[in-house]
Scaffold this motif. Structure first.
Motif, PDB file in Angstrom:
ATOM      1  N   ALA A   1       0.865  -1.240  -0.079  1.00 21.18           N
ATOM      2  CA  ALA A   1       0.051  -0.028  -0.019  1.00 21.18           C
ATOM      3  C   ALA A   1       0.892   1.240   0.120  1.00 21.18           C
ATOM      4  O   ALA A   1       0.171   2.316   0.051  1.00 21.18           O
ATOM      5  CB  ALA A   1      -1.015  -0.149   1.199  1.00 21.18           C
ATOM      6  N   VAL A   2       2.013   1.219  -0.196  1.00 24.03           N
ATOM      7  CA  VAL A   2       3.069   2.303  -0.119  1.00 24.03           C
ATOM      8  C   VAL A   2       2.828   3.181  -1.315  1.00 24.03           C
ATOM      9  O   VAL A   2       2.481   2.798  -2.429  1.00 24.03           O
ATOM     10  CB  VAL A   2       4.546   1.871   0.161  1.00 24.03           C
ATOM     11  N   ARG A   3       2.628   4.583  -1.065  1.00 24.80           N
ATOM     12  CA  ARG A   3       2.152   5.638  -2.057  1.00 24.80           C
ATOM     13  C   ARG A   3       3.600   6.043  -2.674  1.00 24.80           C
ATOM     14  O   ARG A   3       4.499   6.763  -1.670  1.00 24.80           O
ATOM     15  CB  ARG A   3       1.420   6.676  -1.650  1.00 24.80           C
ATOM     16  N   ARG A   4       3.967   6.293  -3.732  1.00 25.91           N
ATOM     17  CA  ARG A   4       4.967   6.749  -4.423  1.00 25.91           C
ATOM     18  C   ARG A   4       4.885   8.212  -5.204  1.00 25.91           C
ATOM     19  O   ARG A   4       3.800   8.304  -5.672  1.00 25.91           O
ATOM     20  CB  ARG A   4       5.813   5.969  -5.439  1.00 25.91           C
ATOM     21  N   THR A   5       5.691   9.086  -4.857  1.00 29.32           N
ATOM     22  CA  THR A   5       5.483  10.372  -5.375  1.00 29.32           C
ATOM     23  C   THR A   5       6.799  10.787  -6.129  1.00 29.32           C
ATOM     24  O   THR A   5       7.839  10.593  -5.439  1.00 29.32           O
ATOM     25  CB  THR A   5       5.256  11.506  -4.370  1.00 29.32           C
ATOM     26  N   ARG A   6       6.475  10.999  -7.355  1.00 31.23           N
ATOM     27  CA  ARG A   6       7.842  11.227  -8.202  1.00 31.23           C
ATOM     28  C   ARG A   6       8.282  12.670  -8.208  1.00 31.23           C
ATOM     29  O   ARG A   6       7.246  13.623  -8.135  1.00 31.23           O
ATOM     30  CB  ARG A   6       7.444  11.090  -9.750  1.00 31.23           C
ATOM     31  N   LEU A   7       9.352  12.941  -7.871  1.00 34.72           N
ATOM     32  CA  LEU A   7      10.005  14.118  -7.668  1.00 34.72           C
ATOM     33  C   LEU A   7      10.792  14.929  -8.691  1.00 34.72           C
ATOM     34  O   LEU A   7      11.064  14.050  -9.733  1.00 34.72           O
ATOM     35  CB  LEU A   7      10.864  14.512  -6.431  1.00 34.72           C
ATOM     36  N   ALA A   8      11.104  15.966  -8.761  1.00 31.82           N
ATOM     37  CA  ALA A   8      12.043  16.322  -9.958  1.00 31.82           C
ATOM     38  C   ALA A   8      13.500  15.893  -9.910  1.00 31.82           C
ATOM     39  O   ALA A   8      13.738  15.300  -8.927  1.00 31.82           O
ATOM     40  CB  ALA A   8      12.558  18.123  -9.770  1.00 31.82           C
ATOM     41  N   HIS A   9      14.164  15.779 -11.060  1.00 27.16           N
ATOM     42  CA  HIS A   9      15.449  15.510 -11.255  1.00 27.16           C
ATOM     43  C   HIS A   9      15.844  13.907 -11.079  1.00 27.16           C
ATOM     44  O   HIS A   9      16.903  13.429 -10.372  1.00 27.16           O
ATOM     45  CB  HIS A   9      16.696  16.084 -10.178  1.00 27.16           C
ATOM     46  N   GLY A  10      14.862  13.011 -10.982  1.00 27.09           N
ATOM     47  CA  GLY A  10      15.092  11.666 -11.236  1.00 27.09           C
ATOM     48  C   GLY A  10      14.875  11.117  -9.457  1.00 27.09           C
ATOM     49  O   GLY A  10      15.089   9.925  -9.080  1.00 27.09           O
ATOM     50  N   ALA A  11      14.292  12.026  -8.470  1.00 25.64           N
ATOM     51  CA  ALA A  11      14.211  11.849  -6.876  1.00 25.64           C
ATOM     52  C   ALA A  11      12.759  11.100  -6.944  1.00 25.64           C
ATOM     53  O   ALA A  11      11.717  11.613  -7.832  1.00 25.64           O
ATOM     54  CB  ALA A  11      14.423  12.885  -6.337  1.00 25.64           C
ATOM     55  N   TRP A  12      12.507  10.402  -5.995  1.00 26.20           N
ATOM     56  CA  TRP A  12      11.104   9.872  -5.496  1.00 26.20           C
ATOM     57  C   TRP A  12      10.941   9.764  -4.027  1.00 26.20           C
ATOM     58  O   TRP A  12      12.143   9.562  -3.351  1.00 26.20           O
ATOM     59  CB  TRP A  12      10.479   8.745  -6.213  1.00 26.20           C
ATOM     60  N   ILE A  13      10.000   9.793  -3.367  1.00 21.23           N
ATOM     61  CA  ILE A  13       9.584   9.210  -2.045  1.00 21.23           C
ATOM     62  C   ILE A  13       8.495   8.244  -1.974  1.00 21.23           C
ATOM     63  O   ILE A  13       7.290   8.533  -2.862  1.00 21.23           O
ATOM     64  CB  ILE A  13       9.321  10.421  -1.101  1.00 21.23           C
ATOM     65  N   ASP A  14       8.578   7.299  -1.090  1.00 20.12           N
ATOM     66  CA  ASP A  14       7.445   6.351  -0.822  1.00 20.12           C
ATOM     67  C   ASP A  14       6.963   6.798   0.473  1.00 20.12           C
ATOM     68  O   ASP A  14       7.861   6.797   1.681  1.00 20.12           O
ATOM     69  CB  ASP A  14       7.907   4.824  -1.081  1.00 20.12           C
ATOM     70  N   VAL A  15       5.774   6.838   1.040  1.00 18.04           N
ATOM     71  CA  VAL A  15       5.245   7.291   2.058  1.00 18.04           C
ATOM     72  C   VAL A  15       4.203   5.983   2.518  1.00 18.04           C
ATOM     73  O   VAL A  15       3.253   5.842   1.604  1.00 18.04           O
ATOM     74  CB  VAL A  15       4.593   8.586   2.195  1.00 18.04           C
TER      75      VAL A  15
END
Length: 210
Positions: A23-37
């Motif tokens: 169920a983790v949610r991924r958010t794509r960020l700029a410059h090839g970064a991402w976070i899962d929350v």
């Protein structure tokens, strides 16, 4: 300890370890970064927080800044590769992260850094985990937060033109920073003027990433 910890009414420990990471949610960020929350990833996190307060050999550190030595505004502990972690729940959490991210990361999380933020006066300035391979390679840092929620902020390096991202993390919440996040973004735990209870942050990292 100056802050008062207040447990979550929604934190029910069921003895089953971390919840599935599907169920983790991924958010794509700029410059090839991402976070899962994943909020509330770890049931029973409040009990783990209480155990870590006494089981971990917390230490205070000081660092030179310009022409003076200042106290680091939080307490620290670090478990190297092969060190026994201070609670079996952390072994379960790391094993679950390794199983979920093995294909994408290509290596296991092997170290654990712990920070104790005692109240709103404790903080960490804007930074990326760039000691070692994090300065030149894509990697991951997984952070488990237990105790009272605190704001974790993310922004492009130097502030940039992007909007600052804020997540309130505590009571078993998980955030994973991946891709180029350590090289192209910064994160911080700012001081708080509001009443803030204590929080423990557990940072799982691969080999040679600090």
């Amino acid at each position: 300890m100056t802050g008062a910890f207040q447990g979550s009414l929604l934190d029910f420990g069921d003895g089953t370890g971390p919840r599935p990471l599907d169920a983790v949610r991924r958010t794509r960020l700029a410059h090839g970064a991402w976070i899962d929350v994943l909020p509330g990833w770890l049931p029973g996190a409040d009990e783990l927080f209480e155990r870590l307060l006494t089981a971990v050999p917390w230490r205070a550190e000081s660092r030179r800044m310009y022409d003076r030595v200042v106290d680091v505004p939080r307490l620290l502990a670090f478990y190297r590769e092969g060190d026994a972690l201070p609670d079996p729940v952390l072994d379960e959490a790391r094993a679950a992260l390794n199983e979920h991210y093995a294909g994408e990361l290509g290596e296991p999380f092997v170290t654990a850094g712990l920070c104790l933020y005692r109240d709103g006066r404790d903080s960490v300035a804007w930074h990326g985990d760039r000691i070692g391979r994090g300065a030149t390679e894509d990697t991951m840092v997984a952070i488990l937060s237990v105790g009272s929620p605190r704001s974790l902020l993310l922004r492009p390096n130097g502030g940039g033109s992007g909007e600052t991202i804020r997540h309130e993390l505590g009571h078993g919440d998980l955030i994973v920073m991946g891709g180029s996040c350590q090289r192209t973004w910064e994160h911080a735990i700012p001081k708080s003027t509001r009443a803030a209870g204590p929080r423990v942050s557990v940072q799982f990292r691969p080999r040679n990433v600090r």
